[in-house]
Design a protein around this motif. Structure first.
Motif, PDB file in Angstrom:
ATOM      1  N   HIS A  93       0.836  -1.205   0.000  1.00  0.00           N
ATOM      2  CA  HIS A  93       0.000   0.000   0.000  1.00  0.00           C
ATOM      3  C   HIS A  93       0.872   1.256   0.000  1.00  0.00           C
ATOM      4  CE1 HIS A  93      -3.419   2.435   2.080  1.00  0.00           C
ATOM      5  NE2 HIS A  93      -3.586   2.414   0.774  1.00  0.00           N
ATOM      6  N   TYR A  94       1.905   1.244   0.837  1.00  0.00           N
ATOM      7  CA  TYR A  94       2.827   2.372   0.907  1.00  0.00           C
ATOM      8  C   TYR A  94       3.529   2.614  -0.431  1.00  0.00           C
ATOM      9  CZ  TYR A  94       7.255   4.730   1.905  1.00  0.00           C
ATOM     10  OH  TYR A  94       8.331   5.574   1.862  1.00  0.00           O
ATOM     11  N   LEU A  95       4.027   1.550  -1.036  1.00  0.00           N
ATOM     12  CA  LEU A  95       4.743   1.694  -2.303  1.00  0.00           C
ATOM     13  C   LEU A  95       3.820   2.166  -3.430  1.00  0.00           C
ATOM     14  CD1 LEU A  95       7.046  -1.469  -2.145  1.00  0.00           C
ATOM     15  CD2 LEU A  95       7.690   0.932  -1.768  1.00  0.00           C
ATOM     16  N   ASP A  96       2.541   1.833  -3.337  1.00  0.00           N
ATOM     17  CA  ASP A  96       1.564   2.277  -4.317  1.00  0.00           C
ATOM     18  C   ASP A  96       1.394   3.799  -4.271  1.00  0.00           C
ATOM     19  OD1 ASP A  96      -0.506   2.064  -6.268  1.00  0.00           O
ATOM     20  OD2 ASP A  96      -2.012   2.094  -4.677  1.00  0.00           O
ATOM     21  N   TYR A  97       1.445   4.343  -3.073  1.00  0.00           N
ATOM     22  CA  TYR A  97       1.250   5.789  -2.905  1.00  0.00           C
ATOM     23  C   TYR A  97       2.543   6.596  -2.992  1.00  0.00           C
ATOM     24  CZ  TYR A  97      -3.712   5.935  -1.657  1.00  0.00           C
ATOM     25  OH  TYR A  97      -5.082   5.902  -1.708  1.00  0.00           O
ATOM     26  N   LYS A  98       3.665   5.939  -2.747  1.00  0.00           N
ATOM     27  CA  LYS A  98       4.935   6.651  -2.589  1.00  0.00           C
ATOM     28  C   LYS A  98       5.268   7.611  -3.731  1.00  0.00           C
ATOM     29  CE  LYS A  98       9.831   5.941  -1.570  1.00  0.00           C
ATOM     30  NZ  LYS A  98      10.901   4.931  -1.341  1.00  0.00           N
ATOM     31  N   PRO A  99       5.175   7.206  -5.009  1.00  0.00           N
ATOM     32  CA  PRO A  99       5.539   8.156  -6.073  1.00  0.00           C
ATOM     33  C   PRO A  99       4.647   9.395  -6.108  1.00  0.00           C
ATOM     34  CG  PRO A  99       4.604   6.128  -6.994  1.00  0.00           C
ATOM     35  CD  PRO A  99       4.848   5.873  -5.551  1.00  0.00           C
ATOM     36  N   PRO A 163       5.289  -4.326  12.792  1.00  0.00           N
ATOM     37  CA  PRO A 163       5.460  -3.744  11.460  1.00  0.00           C
ATOM     38  C   PRO A 163       6.304  -2.474  11.550  1.00  0.00           C
ATOM     39  CG  PRO A 163       3.156  -4.284  11.872  1.00  0.00           C
ATOM     40  CD  PRO A 163       3.865  -4.427  13.181  1.00  0.00           C
ATOM     41  N   ASN A 164       7.178  -2.268  10.581  1.00  0.00           N
ATOM     42  CA  ASN A 164       8.014  -1.073  10.589  1.00  0.00           C
ATOM     43  C   ASN A 164       7.176   0.193  10.455  1.00  0.00           C
ATOM     44  OD1 ASN A 164      10.669   0.190  10.576  1.00  0.00           O
ATOM     45  ND2 ASN A 164      10.251   0.701   8.444  1.00  0.00           N
ATOM     46  N   GLY A 165       6.046   0.103   9.745  1.00  0.00           N
ATOM     47  CA  GLY A 165       5.131   1.227   9.635  1.00  0.00           C
ATOM     48  C   GLY A 165       4.111   1.204  10.752  1.00  0.00           C
ATOM     49  N   GLY A 166       3.339   2.282  10.894  1.00  0.00           N
ATOM     50  CA  GLY A 166       2.337   2.376  11.947  1.00  0.00           C
ATOM     51  C   GLY A 166       1.337   1.242  11.903  1.00  0.00           C
ATOM     52  N   HIS A 213       4.599 -11.737   6.099  1.00  0.00           N
ATOM     53  CA  HIS A 213       4.670 -11.714   4.634  1.00  0.00           C
ATOM     54  C   HIS A 213       4.101 -10.406   4.070  1.00  0.00           C
ATOM     55  CE1 HIS A 213       4.844 -13.227   0.574  1.00  0.00           C
ATOM     56  NE2 HIS A 213       3.581 -12.889   0.384  1.00  0.00           N
ATOM     57  N   GLY A 214       4.904  -9.760   3.202  1.00  0.00           N
ATOM     58  CA  GLY A 214       4.441  -8.555   2.520  1.00  0.00           C
ATOM     59  C   GLY A 214       4.685  -7.271   3.275  1.00  0.00           C
ATOM     60  N   SER A 215       5.271  -7.333   4.458  1.00  0.00           N
ATOM     61  CA  SER A 215       5.520  -6.115   5.236  1.00  0.00           C
ATOM     62  C   SER A 215       6.916  -6.148   5.849  1.00  0.00           C
ATOM     63  CB  SER A 215       4.484  -5.958   6.358  1.00  0.00           C
ATOM     64  OG  SER A 215       3.218  -5.665   5.834  1.00  0.00           O
ATOM     65  N   ARG A 216       7.490  -4.962   6.007  1.00  0.00           N
ATOM     66  CA  ARG A 216       8.764  -4.846   6.717  1.00  0.00           C
ATOM     67  C   ARG A 216       8.493  -4.866   8.218  1.00  0.00           C
ATOM     68  NH1 ARG A 216       9.682  -0.267   2.767  1.00  0.00           N
ATOM     69  NH2 ARG A 216      10.915  -1.159   1.075  1.00  0.00           N
ATOM     70  N   TYR A 217       9.345  -5.569   8.941  1.00  0.00           N
ATOM     71  CA  TYR A 217       9.167  -5.714  10.385  1.00  0.00           C
ATOM     72  C   TYR A 217      10.441  -5.341  11.128  1.00  0.00           C
ATOM     73  CZ  TYR A 217       4.547  -7.757  11.146  1.00  0.00           C
ATOM     74  OH  TYR A 217       3.195  -7.931  11.273  1.00  0.00           O
ATOM     75  N   VAL A 218      10.269  -4.980  12.408  1.00  0.00           N
ATOM     76  CA  VAL A 218      11.394  -4.816  13.325  1.00  0.00           C
ATOM     77  C   VAL A 218      11.194  -5.786  14.483  1.00  0.00           C
ATOM     78  CG1 VAL A 218      11.764  -2.394  12.720  1.00  0.00           C
ATOM     79  CG2 VAL A 218      10.274  -2.966  14.663  1.00  0.00           C
ATOM     80  N   VAL A 219      12.295  -6.053  15.199  1.00  0.00           N
ATOM     81  CA  VAL A 219      12.227  -6.922  16.375  1.00  0.00           C
ATOM     82  C   VAL A 219      12.883  -6.189  17.547  1.00  0.00           C
ATOM     83  CG1 VAL A 219      14.332  -8.145  15.634  1.00  0.00           C
ATOM     84  CG2 VAL A 219      12.801  -9.183  17.342  1.00  0.00           C
TER      85      VAL A 219
END
Length: 374
Positions: A93-99, A163-166, A213-219
Motif C-alpha cells: 500500500h505504501y509503495l503504491d502511494y509513494k511516487p 510492522p516497521n510502519g504504523g 509476509h508482505g511487510s517490513r518488520y522490526v524486532v
C-alpha cells in the motif's frame, strides 16, 4: 470557483482513499480542522495524492460545507501547504502511494506542515545516535532474517515483532518461552487476538514467515509493561508546535489494554484514563515524581532531536512505557498522532487545543511568522 475563493489560503490534507462517502477516514477530525480554519482564515480541503492534475495544478478534493452540514466534492487549485494524514496498511500500500506523495513533497512550490517520519527502524536509528536518549530506547533491529530474531532472543529470552510502519497494535506479536515449546501471542492485521503454542523453532520460523509476509518488520526485546493488575499500558504524550513555532505539550494520557493481552491500543479494545489518576494509583510518591520528570525530559528532547535530523515537524505523539522497576522506555514516535485518547479521558479542552494548534501553526507559516524551511 470565483477568483476570491482561489485567493483564500488553503491547507490541503492528504489521505489514502477508502470506500464510502467521503472516501477517507478521520472525517470528524477534518471537520473540526475546517471549523478552526474558518477562525484563522484558512480553507481546508481533503484529497488523495493520486488525484492531482499536474498539468493544471489542480486537484479533485472534498470540502466540508458548514452551511449544508456535509462533505462536498469539487476541483481546487493545488494547495501550497500540505498536511499529510496518509495511513498505509502494509508495504505494498505504501509503495503504491509513494511516487504520488513524493511528487508533492518534491514540488518546489509546496510546503509541508510537517515532514512525516519514516518507519520504526529509521526513527530508532537516528534517536539512538544521542547518548542521552539511548538508555530509554529498547534495542531495535530490522527483521530481515531469523538471525535478527535469535540475536534478541539470546540477549533477552523474549522478543516482540512489529510492522516497521504504523500499526495501531495490528500485526504485533510477542515471542515467548512456553511450556514445552514457544508461545506467540498478539494481534493479526485485521485486529484479532491470537495465542498459539509452537513446538519448535522450525514451526516458529514458518509461522513468522507467514505472519510478516508482505511487510517490513522490526524486532525488539519484549518488555513487561503491565499495571499491577496485569493490564498492558502505555503513555501517550502529544507534542505540538505553537503559532510561535515552539514545542508545547498539549496533553498526556494513559492507554490500558484488556488483562492478559499484548497491546494497549484503543483500536484493540483498550481504554484511556487520565495520567494523574493512573500515576497516583500505580506508583509511590517518590517513584511518581521520578517517572514524571523523565517523561517531561523525553517530551522536550525527542521532538527537538527529531527535527534537527529529520526536518520540520508540526506534531509528534510519543508512546512511552514504564517497567516494574520504574524505568522509562520510549516505545514509538508517531508523526501522525490521533487525538481520540483525550476524548475518552474527558479532556475536551486538550482535544480542542490539539485541533487549534496545527491550524494556528499553518496560519503562522503562511504569514511567514515562523521559519518555512525544511
Amino acid at each position: 470557483m470565483s477568483g476570491d475563493q482561489d485567493k483564500t489560503p488553503t491547507l490541503g490534507i492528504t489521505v489514502c482513499k477508502t470506500r464510502g462517502t467521503p472516501p477517507f477516514h478521520e472525517t470528524a477530525y477534518f471537520k473540526q480542522l475546517t471549523l478552526e480554519g474558518q477562525q484563522v482564515g484558512i480553507r481546508v480541503i481533503v484529497f488523495c495524492p493520486k488525484e492531482v492534475d499536474w498539468e493544471r495544478r489542480s486537484v479533485s478534493a472534498w470540502q466540508y460545507s458548514t452551511r449544508r452540514g456535509q462533505w462536498i466534492a469539487s476541483s481546487f487549485p493545488l494547495p501550497l501547504l500540505i498536511y499529510d494524514r496518509c495511513y498505509y496498511t502494509n508495504t505494498r500500500h505504501y509503495l503504491d502511494y509513494k511516487p504520488h506523495v513524493n511528487k508533492l513533497v518534491n514540488d518546489p512550490l509546496i510546503r509541508l506542515l510537517g515532514r512525516p517520519l519514516g518507519g520504526k527502524w529509521q526513527t530508532y536509528a537516528f534517536l539512538a545516535e544521542d547518548p542521552d536518549l539511548r538508555p530509554h530506547l529498547p534495542e531495535t533491529r530490522r527483521l530481515t532474517t531469523m538471525q535478527d530474531l535469535y540475536t534478541i532472543l539470546r540477549r533477552y529470552r523474549s522478543a516482540v515483532i512489529k510492522p516497521n510502519g504504523g500499526s495501531h497494535g495490528r500485526g504485533v506479536a510477542a515471542i515467548l518461552p512456553g511450556k514445552d515449546g514457544i508461545r506467540v501471542r498478539g494481534r493479526t492485521r485485521d485486529n484479532r487476538t491470537f495465542d498459539h503454542h509452537l513446538v519448535n523453532r522450525s514451526q516458529m520460523e514458518q509461522w513468522i514467515s507467514r505472519f510478516t509476509h508482505g511487510s517490513r518488520y522490526v524486532v525488539q526485546p519484549y518488555l513487561p509493561l503491565y499495571t499491577t493488575d496485569g493490564r498492558p499500558f502505555d503513555i501517550r504524550i502529544l507534542m505540538q508546535k505553537s503559532e510561535r513555532g515552539e514545542w508545547v505539550q498539549t496533553g498526556m494520557a494513559v492507554r490500558m489494554g484488556k488483562p492478559q493481552t499484548l497491546t494497549s491500543n484503543l483500536h484493540g479494545g483498550g481504554k484511556a484514563v487520565r495520567a494523574e489518576w493512573f500515576f497516583s494509583r500505580q506508583y509511590t510518591p517518590e517513584l511518581r515524581i521520578d517517572i514524571l520528570e523523565k517523561l517531561q525530559w523525553l517530551s522536550t528532547q525527542v521532538p527537538m532531536r527529531i527535527e534537527s535530523r529529520h526536518g520540520r515537524m508540526v506534531e509528534v505523539g510519543l508512546d512511552v512505557g514504564v517497567d516494574p522497576q520504574g524505568r522509562v522506555w520510549l516505545l514509538e514516535v508517531n508523526s501522525k498522532p490521533g487525538r481520540s485518547v483525550f476524548m475518552l479521558t474527558g479532556e475536551k479542552e486538550v482535544r480542542r487545543r490539539s485541533i487549534e494548534l496545527p491550524m494556528r501553526y499553518a496560519r503562522a507559516l503562511l504569514d511567514g511568522q515562523v521559519g518555512g524551511s525544511l
